[in-house]
Design a protein around this motif. Structure first.
Motif, short mmCIF file in Angstrom:
data_model
loop_
_atom_site.label_atom_id
_atom_site.label_comp_id
_atom_site.label_asym_id
_atom_site.label_seq_id
_atom_site.Cartn_x
_atom_site.Cartn_y
_atom_site.Cartn_z
N MET A 18 90.15 39.73 61.57
CA MET A 18 89.97 38.67 60.66
C MET A 18 89.66 39.43 59.23
SD MET A 18 87.34 36.32 62.65
CE MET A 18 86.22 37.45 63.13
N SER A 19 89.79 38.50 58.25
CA SER A 19 89.28 39.08 56.74
C SER A 19 88.93 38.05 55.97
CB SER A 19 90.84 39.54 56.19
OG SER A 19 91.74 38.61 55.94
N LYS A 20 88.59 38.27 54.86
CA LYS A 20 87.95 36.93 53.89
C LYS A 20 87.86 37.41 52.54
CE LYS A 20 83.86 33.99 53.12
NZ LYS A 20 82.39 33.84 53.58
N LYS A 21 88.06 36.52 51.63
CA LYS A 21 88.04 36.77 50.09
C LYS A 21 86.83 36.54 49.61
CE LYS A 21 93.05 35.97 48.87
NZ LYS A 21 93.89 35.24 48.00
N ILE A 22 86.24 37.27 48.85
CA ILE A 22 85.09 37.15 48.09
C ILE A 22 85.34 37.62 46.77
CG2 ILE A 22 83.62 37.17 50.19
CD1 ILE A 22 82.63 39.52 49.22
N THR A 30 90.29 40.78 49.33
CA THR A 30 90.29 40.29 50.57
C THR A 30 89.33 41.58 51.25
OG1 THR A 30 92.36 39.11 50.43
CG2 THR A 30 91.65 39.85 52.45
N VAL A 33 86.83 41.88 58.02
CA VAL A 33 85.58 41.51 58.88
C VAL A 33 85.33 42.18 60.02
CG1 VAL A 33 84.47 39.57 60.05
CG2 VAL A 33 85.83 39.04 57.91
N GLU A 104 81.92 31.53 60.53
CA GLU A 104 81.97 32.14 59.05
C GLU A 104 81.28 33.46 59.07
OE1 GLU A 104 82.77 31.59 55.04
OE2 GLU A 104 83.29 30.35 56.66
N ILE A 140 81.49 41.04 56.83
CA ILE A 140 81.91 42.05 55.63
C ILE A 140 81.15 42.94 55.41
CG2 ILE A 140 82.67 42.07 53.06
CD1 ILE A 140 83.64 39.04 53.34
#
Length: 404
Positions: A18-22, A30, A33, A104, A140
């Motif tokens: 997984m990955s997440k943009k912040i 990006t 996770v 999340e 993250i």
């Protein structure tokens, strides 16, 4: 321990797909996770959501800072604050994670400090006691430290927790404490930076700064400086906002101070169950000729109440309930004083209403551009004349009644 280095090497941290943009400091990236063992994480005691609970713990234990040397004990303390701050939200989040697992990702620093996801971390801690599959926190990991990047980290926390997609259910007083800590006391952020981070206008932030200053003034007046939990338990958000509106109408600084002192003593005594509506009544008195009489009467009572205050640091919720809220005689005097002043103000206001209405009607009639009549059709002119005739009938009736 640096979780991105030693944590991965020791198997404490596991990679995921997984990955997440912040967005940090205006730059969106990006981030990967990871799954991190709960034992190597710790709560963020700078979290605004629990600001009043932190202040209460410090006051109860006469300390300036919660010691983090014993991480497990520290986590238990903060854990309890987060549960108490919103038990229903904890129950809901916990049930959701138990059903579908963590959906999340959170955000942590390399030392294990949880910047976003303190509630999810709390729920996982409770669930892991019965089921080992909840032993990891999906998150993250930012390669930053709090000491060198305090401003950027705080702005990130605010962006995540106040963004359009993730509005948090802060207690309003906790939010004001956050504003006080970050903008006024520590000067970590400017009003502009806070506005940018929370997606609200700078004007709204400045209003919150005014409210935060009023909150601090109140606590100082009752010899309970920075004991913010007292204001939280008093539910002072509404009354403070009403007082803020009243003070904006007062230009005289001495008069403003007198009104504040009167309101603060009423906050302390709580002569009415709904203090927001009670303080709102003062608005009527402020705009009347009876303000000075009201203040003179109230300040005399306030002086006697303030003389009874315990020394600094001794004020608690229990003292407030026992020594002030139980004083029915003084509360009744405060209530009757405001009721009397409000009644006089409303009586005068009612007598002046007809003249005020007629003045407004005169202004509106004078604003009519009669040149436009030449461009109107006969049907439109007739409608106007019919309305004028109706107004004349009403004016004649008012004239007759005034001559009685």
């Amino acid at each position: 321990m640096n979780l991105l280095v030693e944590g991965i090497n020791k198997g404490i941290v596991k990679s995921t797909e997984m990955s997440k943009k912040i967005t940090i400091d205006g730059h969106t990236e990006t981030y990967k996770v990871y799954k991190v063992k709960l034992d190597y994480l710790f709560f963020n005691d700078q979290n605004d959501r629990i600001a009043t609970w932190i202040s209460q713990y410090k006051a109860d234990n006469n300390i300036d800072k919660i010691d983090i040397k014993d991480k497990e004990e520290y986590n238990e303390i903060i854990h309890n604050f987060i549960v108490k701050s919103n038990p229903e939200a904890i129950k809901k989040t916990k049930a959701n994670i138990e059903l579908v697992e963590q959906r999340e990702p959170g955000v942590i620093l390399t030392d294990g400090r949880v910047i976003d996801g303190n509630r999810r971390f709390t729920c996982l801690r409770e669930l892991s006691k019965k089921d080992p599959r909840f032993n990891y926190f999906e998150t993250i990991i930012l390669n930053e430290d709090l000491d060198n990047h305090a401003k950027q980290i705080k702005m990130l926390e605010l962006m995540i927790q106040h963004g359009e997609e993730s509005k948090v259910d802060y207690n309003p007083i906790d939010r004001l404490v956050g504003v006080y800590n970050d903008i006024i006391e520590k000067k970590l952020l400017t009003a502009s930076e806070y506005a940018y981070s929370t997606n609200i206008t700078e004007n709204e932030v400045n209003k919150q700064i005014e409210l935060a200053n009023l909150l601090v003034e109140f606590l100082e007046i009752i010899n309970a400086p920075k004991q913010f939990y007292i204001a939280r338990d008093m539910n002072l958000d509404g009354p403070l906002r009403e007082l803020q509106g009243i003070l904006k109408k007062i230009k005289d600084e001495d008069k403003r101070d007198e009104i504040k002192n009167v309101a603060f003593v009423n906050f302390l005594m709580q002569p009415h169950g709904d203090m927001t509506r009670f303080i709102r009544k003062i608005k009527t008195v402020v705009s009347s000729n009876f303000l000075n009489d009201y203040l003179e009467e109230q300040l005399d009572i306030a002086e006697k109440v303030l003389d009874r205050l315990p020394e600094e640091g001794k004020m608690t919720n229990e003292v407030i309930k026992k020594e002030f809220r139980s004083d029915e005689e003084t509360k009744e005097i405060l209530k009757n004083s405001l009721d009397k002043a409000e009644m006089k103000a409303k009586s005068t206001e009612s007598r002046n209403k007809p003249l005020q209405f007629l003045g407004k009607i005169e202004d509106l009639l004078e604003a009519i551009d009669t040149n436009i009549f030449m461009k109107l059709k006969d049907e439109e002119k007739n409608e106007i004349l019919g309305k004028i005739n109706q107004i004349e009938v009403l004016l004649n009736q008012i004239r007759e009644d005034a001559n009685v």
